[in-house]
Design a protein around this motif. Structure first.
Motif, PDB file in Angstrom:
ATOM      1  N   LEU A   1      43.734  46.416  37.719  1.00  0.00           N
ATOM      2  CA  LEU A   1      44.756  45.384  37.715  1.00  0.00           C
ATOM      3  C   LEU A   1      46.025  45.853  37.028  1.00  0.00           C
ATOM      4  O   LEU A   1      47.132  45.597  37.488  1.00  0.00           O
TER       5      LEU A   1
ATOM      6  N   PHE B   1      36.283  44.923  39.894  1.00  0.00           N
ATOM      7  CA  PHE B   1      37.503  45.639  39.547  1.00  0.00           C
ATOM      8  C   PHE B   1      37.586  45.739  38.033  1.00  0.00           C
ATOM      9  O   PHE B   1      37.259  44.801  37.317  1.00  0.00           O
TER      10      PHE B   1
ATOM     11  N   PHE C   1      35.193  40.277  41.956  1.00  0.00           N
ATOM     12  CA  PHE C   1      35.114  41.627  42.476  1.00  0.00           C
ATOM     13  C   PHE C   1      34.809  42.577  41.329  1.00  0.00           C
ATOM     14  O   PHE C   1      35.116  42.288  40.170  1.00  0.00           O
TER      15      PHE C   1
ATOM     16  N   GLU D   1      46.829  40.175  43.411  1.00  0.00           N
ATOM     17  CA  GLU D   1      46.419  41.477  42.880  1.00  0.00           C
ATOM     18  C   GLU D   1      45.036  41.863  43.391  1.00  0.00           C
ATOM     19  O   GLU D   1      44.812  42.993  43.859  1.00  0.00           O
ATOM     20  N   LYS D   2      44.106  40.929  43.308  1.00  0.00           N
ATOM     21  CA  LYS D   2      42.739  41.202  43.754  1.00  0.00           C
ATOM     22  C   LYS D   2      42.695  41.458  45.257  1.00  0.00           C
ATOM     23  O   LYS D   2      41.949  42.334  45.730  1.00  0.00           O
TER      24      LYS D   2
ATOM     25  N   LYS E   1      47.489  36.700  40.271  1.00  0.00           N
ATOM     26  CA  LYS E   1      46.245  37.419  40.002  1.00  0.00           C
ATOM     27  C   LYS E   1      45.338  37.448  41.236  1.00  0.00           C
ATOM     28  O   LYS E   1      44.544  38.390  41.406  1.00  0.00           O
ATOM     29  N   GLU E   2      45.460  36.447  42.102  1.00  0.00           N
ATOM     30  CA  GLU E   2      44.682  36.497  43.340  1.00  0.00           C
ATOM     31  C   GLU E   2      45.305  37.469  44.330  1.00  0.00           C
ATOM     32  O   GLU E   2      44.592  38.136  45.089  1.00  0.00           O
TER      33      GLU E   2
ATOM     34  N   GLU F   1      37.372  31.956  40.037  1.00  0.00           N
ATOM     35  CA  GLU F   1      37.582  33.394  39.968  1.00  0.00           C
ATOM     36  C   GLU F   1      36.793  34.103  41.061  1.00  0.00           C
ATOM     37  O   GLU F   1      35.695  33.684  41.443  1.00  0.00           O
ATOM     38  N   THR F   2      37.344  35.176  41.530  1.00  0.00           N
ATOM     39  CA  THR F   2      36.686  35.994  42.544  1.00  0.00           C
ATOM     40  C   THR F   2      36.136  37.238  41.875  1.00  0.00           C
ATOM     41  O   THR F   2      36.888  38.135  41.524  1.00  0.00           O
TER      42      THR F   2
END
Length: 315
Positions: free
Chosen positions: A308, A303, A301, A201-202, A198-199, A298-299
């Motif tokens: 995603l 989005f 962003f 992906e971001k 998931k990181e 978590e980051t």
């Protein structure tokens, strides 16, 4: 008007701050993996296999970034295998690789035609496609004088493979972070082994990598790997920290408490025998586990879930 400009500026600063944290985290994870498993050494020529998906783009980007301040010298060459899939946008990768100034080679082989000819309609193509692709990449590495072949598999891929082998293969087996190639001429490495999907992906969205979909395998419904992937995603949502704990288990194996007689000498065990470093019988003990911190930073962003979903579909 002025308030709008200020708000946009603050938003950009926030985005930049969180992106820098994400990039540093990925760099740290890749750097730790390289150090822990001695993946890259002085004078290596690393062939990064670039598929056009989020994982391999991220791998190449992070390795190029790390090389800038690495204490050793190593070269990088990006290699893409053009499998001649219909409507494959052959211009995208060369244009991207030229734009970032990295050495690269595009290998053209009609593996798509071979797979479609050999595999009956409705059957999965992964096994044959993988064998063909692997052989071509090994040959290319030898031609280029590469000493290491870097693949973009990450932490979640390793867990998926673990469950696939348990559910369908009857083996307690995953992907190794480092191994000798089938032909014995190179070392295959997976520097993203500590990185979360998931990181990645971001990061891919933030970097705006020109993602290329795989219409050969990505379009196949009901693949066993897709079923396992969704199972792990569901667990990750419902039970934060479970994925981290399972990955830790891959690094904390206790052969004496499994059932493989080739890994542990059960036959030689005698009463009154104490073996250093071997846990005793805990069959009647109540198992208690400390709560595991998720370390899920978590980051945030901006989005959407659709962003995603889209990048997952073209992995």
């Amino acid at each position: 008007m002025m308030k709008t400009i200020i708000a946009q500026t603050e938003k950009e600063k926030k985005q930049s701050y969180h992106f820098n944290k994400l990039q540093k985290r990925l760099r740290r994870n890749v750097g730790n993996a390289i150090a822990d498993f001695n993946m890259i050494e002085q004078g290596d020529k690393v062939m990064v296999c670039l598929s056009g998906g989020k994982d391999s783009y991220t791998l190449l980007d992070i390795l190029l970034n790390l090389r800038l301040n690495a204490p050793i010298h190593f070269d990088i060459v990006a290699v893409n295998l053009d499998q001649k899939q219909p409507n494959f946008p052959a211009h995208i990768l060369p244009n991207y690789l030229k734009s970032i100034g990295v050495d690269y080679k595009i290998v053209e082989e009609n593996t798509y035609g071979i797979v479609k000819e050999k595999i009956p309609e409705g059957k999965t193509t992964c096994s044959l496609c993988s064998r063909l692709r692997r052989g071509i990449l090994y040959r290319t590495a030898t031609e280029l004088g590469a000493t290491k072949i870097a693949l973009g598999h990450h932490r979640d891929d390793m867990l998926e493979t673990l469950f696939l082998n348990m559910f369908y293969g009857g083996k307690l087996k995953s992907m190794p972070p480092k191994l000798v190639s089938d032909d014995g001429k190179q070392i295959v490495i997976r520097p993203l082994v500590y990185c979360k999907e998931k990181e990645i992906e971001k990061y891919a969205i933030a970097k705006d990598f020109p993602i290329i979909p795989c219409n050969l395998c990505g379009s196949q419904p009901n693949l066993q790997r897709q079923v396992v992937k969704e199972m792990l995603r569901k667990w990750d949502r419902q039970y934060p920290g479970r994925i981290e704990t399972m990955f830790s288990a891959l690094q904390n194996v206790v052969p004496s408490h499994l059932c493989d007689a080739t890994l542990f000498d059960f036959k030689s065990i005698r009463k009154d025998q104490m073996m250093d470093g071997i846990e005793g019988d805990i069959a009647f003990d109540k198992l208690e586990f400390d709560s595991v911190p998720t370390n899920q930073e978590e980051t945030p962003f901006d989005f959407t879930e659709n962003d995603l979903i889209q990048i997952r579909e073209v992995k």
